[in-house]
Design a protein around this motif. Sequence first.
Motif, PDB file in Angstrom:
ATOM      1  N   TRP A   1      56.718 -61.404  10.962  1.00  0.00           N
ATOM      2  CA  TRP A   1      56.011 -60.195  10.554  1.00  0.00           C
ATOM      3  C   TRP A   1      54.531 -60.506  10.307  1.00  0.00           C
ATOM      4  O   TRP A   1      53.701 -59.625  10.337  1.00  0.00           O
ATOM      5  CB  TRP A   1      56.649 -59.602   9.288  1.00  0.00           C
ATOM      6  CG  TRP A   1      57.902 -58.845   9.602  1.00  0.00           C
ATOM      7  CD1 TRP A   1      58.348 -58.491  10.844  1.00  0.00           C
ATOM      8  CD2 TRP A   1      58.858 -58.346   8.684  1.00  0.00           C
ATOM      9  NE1 TRP A   1      59.525 -57.811  10.759  1.00  0.00           N
ATOM     10  CE2 TRP A   1      59.884 -57.695   9.438  1.00  0.00           C
ATOM     11  CE3 TRP A   1      58.981 -58.379   7.296  1.00  0.00           C
ATOM     12  CZ2 TRP A   1      60.976 -57.099   8.843  1.00  0.00           C
ATOM     13  CZ3 TRP A   1      60.079 -57.779   6.705  1.00  0.00           C
ATOM     14  CH2 TRP A   1      61.078 -57.141   7.475  1.00  0.00           C
TER      15      TRP A   1
ATOM     16  N   ALA B   1      48.916 -56.504   5.458  1.00  0.00           N
ATOM     17  CA  ALA B   1      48.823 -55.349   6.348  1.00  0.00           C
ATOM     18  C   ALA B   1      47.568 -54.525   6.073  1.00  0.00           C
ATOM     19  O   ALA B   1      46.879 -54.099   6.993  1.00  0.00           O
ATOM     20  CB  ALA B   1      50.071 -54.484   6.213  1.00  0.00           C
ATOM     21  N   TYR B   2      47.255 -54.324   4.810  1.00  0.00           N
ATOM     22  CA  TYR B   2      46.115 -53.463   4.466  1.00  0.00           C
ATOM     23  C   TYR B   2      44.784 -54.194   4.578  1.00  0.00           C
ATOM     24  O   TYR B   2      43.758 -53.567   4.758  1.00  0.00           O
ATOM     25  CB  TYR B   2      46.280 -52.933   3.032  1.00  0.00           C
ATOM     26  CG  TYR B   2      47.162 -51.709   2.947  1.00  0.00           C
ATOM     27  CD1 TYR B   2      46.606 -50.436   3.119  1.00  0.00           C
ATOM     28  CD2 TYR B   2      48.523 -51.816   2.715  1.00  0.00           C
ATOM     29  CE1 TYR B   2      47.399 -49.302   3.047  1.00  0.00           C
ATOM     30  CE2 TYR B   2      49.321 -50.689   2.640  1.00  0.00           C
ATOM     31  CZ  TYR B   2      48.762 -49.435   2.811  1.00  0.00           C
ATOM     32  OH  TYR B   2      49.542 -48.313   2.739  1.00  0.00           O
ATOM     33  N   HIS B   3      44.792 -55.500   4.414  1.00  0.00           N
ATOM     34  CA  HIS B   3      43.514 -56.209   4.324  1.00  0.00           C
ATOM     35  C   HIS B   3      43.275 -57.187   5.447  1.00  0.00           C
ATOM     36  O   HIS B   3      42.334 -57.954   5.391  1.00  0.00           O
ATOM     37  CB  HIS B   3      43.444 -56.958   2.984  1.00  0.00           C
ATOM     38  CG  HIS B   3      43.388 -56.059   1.812  1.00  0.00           C
ATOM     39  ND1 HIS B   3      42.211 -55.714   1.189  1.00  0.00           N
ATOM     40  CD2 HIS B   3      44.369 -55.401   1.152  1.00  0.00           C
ATOM     41  CE1 HIS B   3      42.469 -54.888   0.182  1.00  0.00           C
ATOM     42  NE2 HIS B   3      43.780 -54.678   0.138  1.00  0.00           N
TER      43      HIS B   3
ATOM     44  N   PHE C   1      55.887 -56.785  13.384  1.00  0.00           N
ATOM     45  CA  PHE C   1      55.749 -56.043  12.131  1.00  0.00           C
ATOM     46  C   PHE C   1      55.569 -54.552  12.424  1.00  0.00           C
ATOM     47  O   PHE C   1      56.231 -53.707  11.853  1.00  0.00           O
ATOM     48  CB  PHE C   1      54.552 -56.582  11.352  1.00  0.00           C
ATOM     49  CG  PHE C   1      54.111 -55.713  10.214  1.00  0.00           C
ATOM     50  CD1 PHE C   1      54.672 -55.854   8.954  1.00  0.00           C
ATOM     51  CD2 PHE C   1      53.131 -54.739  10.412  1.00  0.00           C
ATOM     52  CE1 PHE C   1      54.266 -55.027   7.911  1.00  0.00           C
ATOM     53  CE2 PHE C   1      52.736 -53.915   9.368  1.00  0.00           C
ATOM     54  CZ  PHE C   1      53.298 -54.051   8.113  1.00  0.00           C
TER      55      PHE C   1
ATOM     56  N   HIS D   1      58.724 -53.063  13.660  1.00  0.00           N
ATOM     57  CA  HIS D   1      59.735 -52.908  12.616  1.00  0.00           C
ATOM     58  C   HIS D   1      59.436 -51.712  11.716  1.00  0.00           C
ATOM     59  O   HIS D   1      60.340 -50.990  11.312  1.00  0.00           O
ATOM     60  CB  HIS D   1      59.823 -54.171  11.763  1.00  0.00           C
ATOM     61  CG  HIS D   1      60.892 -54.111  10.712  1.00  0.00           C
ATOM     62  ND1 HIS D   1      62.159 -54.592  10.930  1.00  0.00           N
ATOM     63  CD2 HIS D   1      60.901 -53.578   9.468  1.00  0.00           C
ATOM     64  CE1 HIS D   1      62.890 -54.376   9.855  1.00  0.00           C
ATOM     65  NE2 HIS D   1      62.149 -53.755   8.949  1.00  0.00           N
ATOM     66  N   PHE D   2      58.166 -51.550  11.398  1.00  0.00           N
ATOM     67  CA  PHE D   2      57.834 -50.473  10.464  1.00  0.00           C
ATOM     68  C   PHE D   2      57.410 -49.203  11.178  1.00  0.00           C
ATOM     69  O   PHE D   2      56.962 -48.251  10.551  1.00  0.00           O
ATOM     70  CB  PHE D   2      56.760 -50.956   9.485  1.00  0.00           C
ATOM     71  CG  PHE D   2      57.271 -52.004   8.552  1.00  0.00           C
ATOM     72  CD1 PHE D   2      57.985 -51.645   7.418  1.00  0.00           C
ATOM     73  CD2 PHE D   2      57.077 -53.353   8.809  1.00  0.00           C
ATOM     74  CE1 PHE D   2      58.477 -52.600   6.558  1.00  0.00           C
ATOM     75  CE2 PHE D   2      57.571 -54.314   7.945  1.00  0.00           C
ATOM     76  CZ  PHE D   2      58.284 -53.934   6.823  1.00  0.00           C
TER      77      PHE D   2
ATOM     78  N   LEU E   1      48.491 -47.332   8.513  1.00  0.00           N
ATOM     79  CA  LEU E   1      49.049 -47.370   7.157  1.00  0.00           C
ATOM     80  C   LEU E   1      48.272 -46.401   6.282  1.00  0.00           C
ATOM     81  O   LEU E   1      47.052 -46.351   6.337  1.00  0.00           O
ATOM     82  CB  LEU E   1      48.925 -48.786   6.578  1.00  0.00           C
ATOM     83  CG  LEU E   1      49.950 -49.803   7.076  1.00  0.00           C
ATOM     84  CD1 LEU E   1      49.505 -51.210   6.697  1.00  0.00           C
ATOM     85  CD2 LEU E   1      51.317 -49.508   6.499  1.00  0.00           C
ATOM     86  N   PRO E   2      48.963 -45.627   5.498  1.00  0.00           N
ATOM     87  CA  PRO E   2      48.264 -44.646   4.670  1.00  0.00           C
ATOM     88  C   PRO E   2      47.392 -45.317   3.614  1.00  0.00           C
ATOM     89  O   PRO E   2      47.730 -46.372   3.088  1.00  0.00           O
ATOM     90  CB  PRO E   2      49.403 -43.858   4.016  1.00  0.00           C
ATOM     91  CG  PRO E   2      50.594 -44.741   4.104  1.00  0.00           C
ATOM     92  CD  PRO E   2      50.409 -45.599   5.304  1.00  0.00           C
TER      93      PRO E   2
ATOM     94  N   LEU F   1      54.945 -48.531  13.327  1.00  0.00           N
ATOM     95  CA  LEU F   1      53.513 -48.214  13.290  1.00  0.00           C
ATOM     96  C   LEU F   1      52.883 -48.516  14.637  1.00  0.00           C
ATOM     97  O   LEU F   1      53.274 -49.456  15.325  1.00  0.00           O
ATOM     98  CB  LEU F   1      52.820 -49.063  12.222  1.00  0.00           C
ATOM     99  CG  LEU F   1      53.257 -48.840  10.773  1.00  0.00           C
ATOM    100  CD1 LEU F   1      52.775 -50.000   9.924  1.00  0.00           C
ATOM    101  CD2 LEU F   1      52.729 -47.521  10.256  1.00  0.00           C
TER     102      LEU F   1
ATOM    103  N   LEU G   1      53.156 -58.966   1.936  1.00  0.00           N
ATOM    104  CA  LEU G   1      53.128 -58.362   3.262  1.00  0.00           C
ATOM    105  C   LEU G   1      52.210 -57.135   3.268  1.00  0.00           C
ATOM    106  O   LEU G   1      51.415 -56.936   4.196  1.00  0.00           O
ATOM    107  CB  LEU G   1      54.549 -57.969   3.668  1.00  0.00           C
ATOM    108  CG  LEU G   1      54.744 -57.385   5.055  1.00  0.00           C
ATOM    109  CD1 LEU G   1      54.325 -58.384   6.117  1.00  0.00           C
ATOM    110  CD2 LEU G   1      56.213 -56.992   5.255  1.00  0.00           C
ATOM    111  N   ALA G   2      52.333 -56.344   2.222  1.00  0.00           N
ATOM    112  CA  ALA G   2      51.516 -55.139   2.131  1.00  0.00           C
ATOM    113  C   ALA G   2      50.031 -55.501   2.097  1.00  0.00           C
ATOM    114  O   ALA G   2      49.215 -54.878   2.782  1.00  0.00           O
ATOM    115  CB  ALA G   2      51.902 -54.341   0.891  1.00  0.00           C
TER     116      ALA G   2
END
Lengths: 214, 214, 261
Positions: B137, B106-108, B159, B162-163, B171-172, B165, B102-103
């Motif tokens: 998500w 989210a980042y890519h 997503f 939920h988080f 996202l940092p 954002l 998931l990460a």
Amino acid sequence: MTEVEESLFEAPPMGEQERMVEAILFATAEPVTVKELQGRMPHGCDAAEALVHLRKRYEGRGVNVVRVGDAWAMRTAGDLGFLMQKETVETRKLSRAAVETLAIIAYHQPVTRAEIEEIRGVAVSRGTVDLLIELEWIRFGRRRMTPGRPVTFVVTQMFLDHFGLETARDLPGLKELRAAGLLENRPPPGEMPGLGEGDEEDEATEGQSELFED
Amino acid sequence: MTEVEESLFEAPPMGEQERMVEAILFATAEPVTVKELQGRMPHGCDAAEALVHLRKRYEGRGVNVVRVGDAWAMRTAGDLGFLMQKETVETRKLSRAAVETLAIIAYHQPVTRAEIEEIRGVAVSRGTVDLLIELEWIRFGRRRMTPGRPVTFVVTQMFLDHFGLETARDLPGLKELRAAGLLENRPPPGEMPGLGEGDEEDEATEGQSELFED
Amino acid sequence: MVEVESENSVAERLAAEALIVDVDGYEGPLDLLLTLSRTQKVDLRKISVLQLAEQYLSFIEQAKSLRIELAADYLVMAAWLAFLKSRLLLPPDPTEDGPSGEELAAHLAFQLERLQAMREASAQLMGRNQLGRDFFARGIPEGVERVRKVTYSATLLDLMQGYARIRTKDEFRPFVMDRDAVLTMEQALERMRGLIGFAGDWTDLSSYLPEGWETDPQKRRSATAATFAATLELAKVGLIDIRQGDTFSPIHIRKKTNDRG
């Protein structure tokens, strides 16, 4: 506090609540506790009150709302059994020992094995107890706080359901038996013949009193 | 002819007949035909008429008398079906593989499965992707215009909600993670992971997991 | 209390004999006593325990004369009843301790009455309407559909940590080092190849274990196995000779002297 909370939700009208309890009890073969009813109904409902209404509605009908311990169920009226030959489940015929043991447990509960033996005058066979447990008519109760901490037996909700009893207090003739002192566990004066291991019944008399006295 | 025959027997009053039909429909394991009802009821009864009465009685109740083919049964009212469900909510922690996948998405995003695998260093199981899609998500993004036209994955609005954002860009980054102390937890040089803490599908990264958890 | 050896009617005697025939049918002495007490045709509360004791003792006598095997508890009861009978008949002895004959008799009467009450209660119980026989539960239970809803929890922190974990993985030591207690055969082989050139004479294999691997049992085991496997490999390719004097004795190796040997 809770009142405030509850008022935040619009509880369905009582008529609707009654329908809900009706549907739930109707759909379920086993007795359902008020707590479970409450849990399944929308927030703010009063299952106990709905039950009162429903019970009244089914009075004298072919199907009745019956109380089983602290749960509720729907059962066909007792007088219509003759219509149901098809549904009758052949039950194993219980031995006299099993029937008597069951009755002793029901009337004297919680009762230890030694007490059952003292009453019947013979040893209780393991098979008898096993059978009753298997039928889910009896289960273990609390241990008796006497030397040896013997386990006790009590009857179950299934037992009440099977024999159409609302509570164990409704056992036939219970009051009379108690009045006659026949549910007391009188210690034998001095030595008595019979079962040697009856020595743990010392002050084992709290017995049914706590259960049946209201 | 039959009328004469019937008159020889005193048929129970209609109210009683209704009770009988009620009990039979309640207790029988399958829908019952009028003919069968008739056969089970005492002589002289009119099952069809009793059914009409019973049906009317249950109109709008929590349980209804319904026709099933050419037979009759009682069923909970359609609008109360929700009562027949008991929801148990179970909260599980998302597996590490799922969190990492998931990460990466989210980042890519948009990112292909092959890319995820390259970044994670292990294969991404179908179950992990399916779970994330089921949780809504992640979802499929556009196909990549490269040979094979692989699908890509992107995160969803769900997503972000939920988080907490606004966008995935919030996202940092790595630098910020480090600045936030999230990357400071370097492994003590001597510490080696133990055996047998098998994680789902990716043994490759085993051992590093504890490093981040505190 | 009662006239001893009362005029037992013929009928009663016959009845007693009939009882004896199926002594196995009784569930112990108490059950038998209860059955005998019924011949007194009185309310159990007014039963004559003395008379009952007589009845029981004569039953036992008859059973004995008929050579019927009686279980021990029947005989124990007989002895006790004989004792009770004497207590009831003799004037109370003030010097004697323990319960009086009357007390004992009262308790026996209570036991009988209680057993009888339980018998009646069980009959009443079984005579009740029973579920599945007289009244019925729902034939088509719809049951409760258990909807298990699983929610997965993950926080933003989980997510970021997960990502950080992956992105910084390379900064960590290589994965193979995780298995620090295992010496692979490749590692051993590499090491042996380098060392074997110096092994002109027979040398104990154990001396080839890499430094730091000889003490910890787990490491030692792995290193020994790997080193041994490596020597077999080296022997196979003709680089070394191996010998072992005896089963379980130390294994020695040396560099193969090749064509010279």
